[in-house]
Design a protein around this motif. Sequence first.
Motif, PDB file in Angstrom:
ATOM      1  N   VAL A  36      53.005  42.164   8.285  1.00  0.00           N
ATOM      2  CA  VAL A  36      51.800  41.335   8.325  1.00  0.00           C
ATOM      3  C   VAL A  36      51.989  40.205   9.329  1.00  0.00           C
ATOM      4  O   VAL A  36      51.093  39.896  10.117  1.00  0.00           O
ATOM      5  N   TRP A  37      53.173  39.595   9.324  1.00  0.00           N
ATOM      6  CA  TRP A  37      53.471  38.531  10.288  1.00  0.00           C
ATOM      7  C   TRP A  37      53.312  39.049  11.715  1.00  0.00           C
ATOM      8  O   TRP A  37      52.653  38.431  12.543  1.00  0.00           O
ATOM      9  N   ALA A  38      53.907  40.194  12.017  1.00  0.00           N
ATOM     10  CA  ALA A  38      53.893  40.730  13.383  1.00  0.00           C
ATOM     11  C   ALA A  38      52.500  41.200  13.803  1.00  0.00           C
ATOM     12  O   ALA A  38      52.109  41.022  14.962  1.00  0.00           O
ATOM     13  N   LEU A  72      55.670  41.936   4.329  1.00  0.00           N
ATOM     14  CA  LEU A  72      55.460  40.571   4.815  1.00  0.00           C
ATOM     15  C   LEU A  72      55.821  40.449   6.293  1.00  0.00           C
ATOM     16  O   LEU A  72      55.111  39.795   7.064  1.00  0.00           O
ATOM     17  N   CYS A  73      56.896  41.098   6.691  1.00  0.00           N
ATOM     18  CA  CYS A  73      57.302  41.092   8.102  1.00  0.00           C
ATOM     19  C   CYS A  73      56.241  41.780   8.964  1.00  0.00           C
ATOM     20  O   CYS A  73      55.892  41.288  10.040  1.00  0.00           O
ATOM     21  N   GLY A 125      48.407  33.493  16.781  1.00  0.00           N
ATOM     22  CA  GLY A 125      49.189  34.198  15.769  1.00  0.00           C
ATOM     23  C   GLY A 125      48.901  33.562  14.427  1.00  0.00           C
ATOM     24  O   GLY A 125      47.818  33.682  13.886  1.00  0.00           O
ATOM     25  N   TRP A 126      49.853  32.824  13.945  1.00  0.00           N
ATOM     26  CA  TRP A 126      49.677  32.125  12.680  1.00  0.00           C
ATOM     27  C   TRP A 126      49.153  30.714  12.875  1.00  0.00           C
ATOM     28  O   TRP A 126      48.570  30.130  11.992  1.00  0.00           O
ATOM     29  N   LYS A 146      54.765  47.170  17.534  1.00  0.00           N
ATOM     30  CA  LYS A 146      54.237  47.109  16.169  1.00  0.00           C
ATOM     31  C   LYS A 146      54.318  48.472  15.499  1.00  0.00           C
ATOM     32  O   LYS A 146      54.747  48.582  14.352  1.00  0.00           O
ATOM     33  N   ARG A 177      53.103  34.677  23.193  1.00  0.00           N
ATOM     34  CA  ARG A 177      53.284  35.233  21.844  1.00  0.00           C
ATOM     35  C   ARG A 177      52.631  36.615  21.714  1.00  0.00           C
ATOM     36  O   ARG A 177      51.992  36.927  20.719  1.00  0.00           O
ATOM     37  N   ARG A 179      49.686  40.022  13.193  1.00  0.00           N
ATOM     38  CA  ARG A 179      48.745  38.938  13.478  1.00  0.00           C
ATOM     39  C   ARG A 179      48.774  38.487  14.936  1.00  0.00           C
ATOM     40  O   ARG A 179      47.868  37.809  15.390  1.00  0.00           O
ATOM     41  N   TYR A 180      49.826  38.859  15.667  1.00  0.00           N
ATOM     42  CA  TYR A 180      49.952  38.429  17.058  1.00  0.00           C
ATOM     43  C   TYR A 180      49.194  39.368  17.986  1.00  0.00           C
ATOM     44  O   TYR A 180      49.034  40.555  17.691  1.00  0.00           O
TER      45      TYR A 180
END
Length: 140
Positions: free
Chosen positions: A114-116, A111-112, A137-138, A78, A71, A118-119
């Motif tokens: 922030v999601w990315a 939101l997209c 990640g999450w 990014k 992941r 985190r990895y």
Amino acid sequence: MIKKIKKAIWFTLGMICLGIAYIGVVTPGIPWSTPTVGAAYCFAKSSERWHNWIMNHRLFGPFLRNWSEKRVFPTYGKWGMVITMDISLIILWFTTGNWKLVAGVGLGMLLCAVWALRYPSSPEEYQRRKDAGEKIGWFK
């Protein structure tokens, strides 16, 4: 019969995603990572030969293996994603002038991002997080 039709549809979608990925490699502002992941997924459902090919491709293979095994979302991906989103919002603002639309699309993009973000950005960061017992990640 239905199984063959499903495989043909998945294979066709994989080829479309692969074409978009190649366009994204040579065209600034068009992402290539998401279509590449999509192509690998479609090929996994339709053709073992093509799935092995894309997983071992000189350009796409390392990215796909790092994503599927660890992941890892690379730093350049990014940055490219955030810059493309910013440019898209600017273009949207100047072409529509609709602040509600820009705010809504911007929220989705945020939101997209922030999601990315985190990895982990590298296999080394993945290993550090794994050794420390941190989230990759999450999820753990």
